[in-house]
Motif scaffolding. Structure first.
Motif, mmCIF file in Angstrom:
data_model
loop_
_atom_site.group_PDB
_atom_site.id
_atom_site.type_symbol
_atom_site.label_atom_id
_atom_site.label_comp_id
_atom_site.label_asym_id
_atom_site.label_seq_id
_atom_site.Cartn_x
_atom_site.Cartn_y
_atom_site.Cartn_z
ATOM 1 N N GLY A 240 -9.516 10.691 -2.717
ATOM 2 C CA GLY A 240 -8.541 9.810 -2.072
ATOM 3 C C GLY A 240 -7.648 10.549 -1.104
ATOM 4 O O GLY A 240 -7.281 10.012 -0.050
ATOM 5 N N ASP A 241 -7.294 11.796 -1.433
ATOM 6 C CA ASP A 241 -6.458 12.586 -0.529
ATOM 7 C C ASP A 241 -7.182 12.897 0.774
ATOM 8 O O ASP A 241 -6.561 12.979 1.834
ATOM 9 N N MET B 209 0.848 -1.192 0.000
ATOM 10 C CA MET B 209 0.000 0.000 0.000
ATOM 11 C C MET B 209 0.885 1.243 0.000
ATOM 12 O O MET B 209 1.928 1.257 0.652
ATOM 13 N N ARG B 210 0.463 2.248 -0.760
ATOM 14 C CA ARG B 210 1.245 3.478 -0.786
ATOM 15 C C ARG B 210 1.345 4.080 0.612
ATOM 16 O O ARG B 210 0.418 3.988 1.418
ATOM 17 N N LYS C 162 -8.109 9.078 2.302
ATOM 18 C CA LYS C 162 -6.999 8.122 2.338
ATOM 19 C C LYS C 162 -7.407 6.767 1.749
ATOM 20 O O LYS C 162 -7.156 5.701 2.318
ATOM 21 N N LEU D 261 -1.443 6.276 1.739
ATOM 22 C CA LEU D 261 -2.692 5.614 2.106
ATOM 23 C C LEU D 261 -2.584 4.890 3.442
ATOM 24 O O LEU D 261 -3.588 4.650 4.107
ATOM 25 N N GLY E 285 -8.997 11.189 -7.337
ATOM 26 C CA GLY E 285 -7.734 11.492 -6.684
ATOM 27 C C GLY E 285 -7.902 12.453 -5.532
ATOM 28 O O GLY E 285 -7.314 12.279 -4.456
ATOM 29 N N SER F 245 -7.488 4.667 -2.135
ATOM 30 C CA SER F 245 -6.983 4.723 -3.499
ATOM 31 C C SER F 245 -8.108 5.040 -4.481
ATOM 32 O O SER F 245 -9.264 4.647 -4.267
ATOM 33 N N HIS F 246 -7.768 5.751 -5.554
ATOM 34 C CA HIS F 246 -8.812 6.125 -6.510
ATOM 35 C C HIS F 246 -9.365 4.903 -7.233
ATOM 36 O O HIS F 246 -10.512 4.908 -7.691
ATOM 37 N N GLN F 247 -8.575 3.812 -7.350
ATOM 38 C CA GLN F 247 -9.101 2.588 -7.960
ATOM 39 C C GLN F 247 -10.235 2.004 -7.115
ATOM 40 O O GLN F 247 -11.259 1.568 -7.649
#
Length: 404
Positions: free
Chosen positions: A106-107, A25-26, A110, A29, A103, A112-114
């Motif tokens: 998501g910010d 995971m990024r 937290k 995130l 996006g 993901s945009h997927q």
């Protein structure tokens, strides 16, 4: 055999080795483990900011969350924890309220945009399933009379069963669709056609018709149109307008994008001279039609995803628009409806015949109207003239003599 082995070796070399992921995971995130979107929503509710963030207050949010929560909840696995249903619901409402990118969402949340691209259609489907009872078209003559009485009491328009209009909602070009969704205004769209009552509530909607179809064809292919033709709406019997003797049918008021028929009433075409019955009729019809104009205006002002290009396929777009319509009806009927749409959002009728435009009209990014058609029937002309005579004599407004 040697040639076969050489060929296989060559193919194997051409195969691109799958790059091994260096992380599950990024890092951005992973902050979700220490960041509670649920707590953030609670703080917004305490500060009174939840309405601007999600277009509803905390009690309405909780009611809807309990309604759809079991249908959108996911189970945790041994690999990772799922996104809880509160955050799934909140990110969807935020998307409907703003239309901002995945996006950007998501910010904030937290996520993901997927994953957001999968969450939003799922939650919209759950909303459509859970709020069906808030979209109801009358099924009996008595119910239609209740709609007509409200139009007469609020807008001084007798025998009116609702106002019909349609709008184009912009979408991205569907893959392999050619010009199927390309409308006369030069962009890709689906059509939202609606019947609205005297209190800005949607009674019936038809969503998803391709933007390419002529606007007369949009209405012609709806269930409402079919029932009008087949006389399956259980409309009240024809009777005279107040103070008159000629029986006339109950009607739906429309604009130039619809035909003039027995149950469809539209304005006279072209400019009208002062103090003529045609001008008075056009004014009164326009006055009644403000209900559907304001309903569309409030809908797109509060759910601004409808003012952006929706980046979903037509089927998911149809579900998303329906979710917005149902949320509009739900919020209009709650005790805090003035929070969802304050009085200044609607057009205001003044005592001298003038009106003050609602706040939604100040935004230039409004939904695009349908294209006019000129179909008229003889029955429609006769009925329209009877209404025009009524508005010129028995149905005059108190200030009409000085206005006209």
């Amino acid at each position: 055999m040697e040639e076969v082995l050489i060929g296989l070796a060559f193919i194997f070399c051409l195969k691109k080795k799958k790059k091994r992921r260096s992380y599950w995971m990024r890092r951005t995130l992973k902050a979700r483990e220490h960041y509670s979107a649920t707590k953030y929503l609670e703080d917004l509710g305490i500060d009174g900011c939840l309405n601007d963030f999600l277009r509803m207050n905390s009690s309405e949010f909780e009611f809807l969350l309990n309604l759809v929560g079991k249908n959108i909840a996911k189970q945790d696995t041994n690999w990772r924890k799922s996104i809880n249903y509160t955050e799934r619901f909140a990110v969807t409402l935020r998307f409907l309220a703003t239309g901002c990118s995945y996006g950007s969402l998501g910010d904030v949340f937290k996520i993901s945009h997927q994953l957001i691209s999968m969450i939003i259609p799922e939650v919209c489907e759950a909303l459509v399933e859970g709020l069906q009872e808030y979209l109801h078209m009358p099924t009996s003559a008595q119910e239609w009379l209740q709609v007509a009485n409200k139009f007469f009491n609020l807008w001084n328009f007798p025998h009116c069963l609702g106002s019909i209009d349609g709008k184009h909602v912009a979408i991205q070009k569907p893959i392999g669709s050619g010009s199927e969704y390309y409308n006369y205004k030069g962009f890709y769209s689906v059509v939202l056609l609606a019947l609205v009552d005297a209190e800005y509530n949607f009674l019936y909607v038809n969503i998803g018709c391709q933007g390419r179809i002529t606007d007369g064809g949009v209405f012609a292919n709806t269930l409402l149109r079919k029932k009008i033709i087949e006389r399956n709406l259980n409309l009240p019997r024809d009777c005279p307008l107040p103070g008159r003797t000629t029986p006339v049918p109950y009607v739906f008021v429309t604009d130039d994008a619809f035909p003039l028929e027995k149950h469809l009433l539209k304005p006279f075409l072209g400019p009208q001279d002062n103090n003529t019955k045609e001008r008075k009729f056009n004014y009164r019809t326009s006055r009644a039609r403000r209900t559907v104009e304001n309903a569309f205006g409030i809908l797109s002002a509060r759910f601004r995803v409808l003012r952006s290009i929706i980046l979903l396929d037509p089927q998911k777009t149809t579900t998303l628009i329906m979710a917005c319509v149902l949320l509009h009806n739900f919020l209009r009927k709650t005790k805090s409806s003035t929070i969802y749409a304050p009085p200044q959002y609607y057009d205001k009728e003044n005592s001298d015949g003038t009106h003050t435009s609602g706040q939604w009209r100040s935004d230039t990014q409004q939904l695009t109207s349908l294209q006019p058609v000129e179909t008229q029937t003889e029955d429609g002309k006769v009925i329209r003239n009877e209404f025009a005579d009524y508005f010129s004599h028995q149905g005059l407004l108190d200030w009409a003599s000085s206005y006209y």
